[in-house]
Design a protein around this motif. Structure first.
Motif: not given
Length: 244
Positions: A60, A79, A92
């Motif tokens: 990330t 991400a 995420i």
């Protein structure tokens, strides 16, 4: 070939998508994977989220521990760009987002429970009711390297399949697995000999090697009669499994 061997896309179709993202899960579903494997741990505010590492740095735009950030903070992170800039919009996922996505699809979910042991109880108490809310108990396998955690899972939700994950060969694995009360044995390839695998299969254990990406090893484990295989190359594995 053994067409009953289920192919699980490891962290989604992670060979060509950023791992543990909705894009990777959707791609695995579209190519016909039997299941997806992904990792779940808790945020600072105790929300189950899907990410492998304890830290944010590798996959990330964030840094530091996952458990030091709230869900709201994590949702601001990218991400996908680490893999390719075309995935800059990937975030995420929360576990709930994945369960909602899966609730109208015929796909299995192998949820690997991760995190610190001091969060073990909180993780179980968050994950199990959420799965039950979406009535996905029969479509889920709960697995962990934390075997204390997985034994507790079987106490609280005996209707869900659970599996112990190992990185070393166990002495008398059948005895040990029965002491845990689990159905599954997820072992690092290649820790089992064919005859050892056969004993477990004959006893009804669902053995699933990980992470198998080589064509010859995929073919071997399918021929053995493994219940499933975790692979970064689900398309290749499906092609081999479905050979006439």
């Amino acid at each position: 070939m053994n067409n009953t061997c289920e192919i699980f896309a490891h962290r989604g179709s992670s060979i060509d998508h950023p791992e543990n993202t909705m894009a990777a899960f959707q791609a695995a579903y579209e190519i016909g994977a039997d299941g997806i494997e992904f990792d779940v741990q808790l945020t600072k505010d105790l929300v189950p989220v899907v990410i492998h590492d304890e830290t944010l740095d590798r996959t990330t735009t964030g840094y530091g521990l996952v458990s030091d950030h709230t869900k709201e903070q994590l949702k601001t992170l990218d991400a996908g760009t680490w893999f390719d800039t075309q995935y800059a919009d990937e975030s995420i996922p929360t576990l709930e987002e994945v369960l909602v996505w899966a609730s109208d699809k015929f796909i299995k979910l192998n949820i690997e429970l991760k995190g610190h042991v001091n969060q073990r109880e909180s993780l179980i108490q968050k994950v199990i009711p959420m799965i039950q809310t979406y009535q996905l108990e029969r479509h889920v396998i709960l697995s962990s390297f934390d075997h204390v955690c997985i034994k507790e899972v079987k106490k609280l939700a005996p209707e869900m399949e659970a599996a112990a994950i190992v990185t070393a060969a166990l002495h008398e694995p059948l005895t040990y697995l029965r002491s845990l009360g689990v159905e599954g044995y997820h072992y690092m390839s290649p820790l089992l000999l064919k005859e050892e695998a056969g004993v477990l299969i004959d006893a009804g254990v669902h053995i699933r090697p990980y992470t198998v990406n080589e064509e010859d090893m995929l073919r071997r484990y399918i021929q053995w009669g493994c219940a499933g295989i975790f692979t970064d190359h689900p398309k290749l594995a499906l092609t081999i499994r479905d050979e006439k």
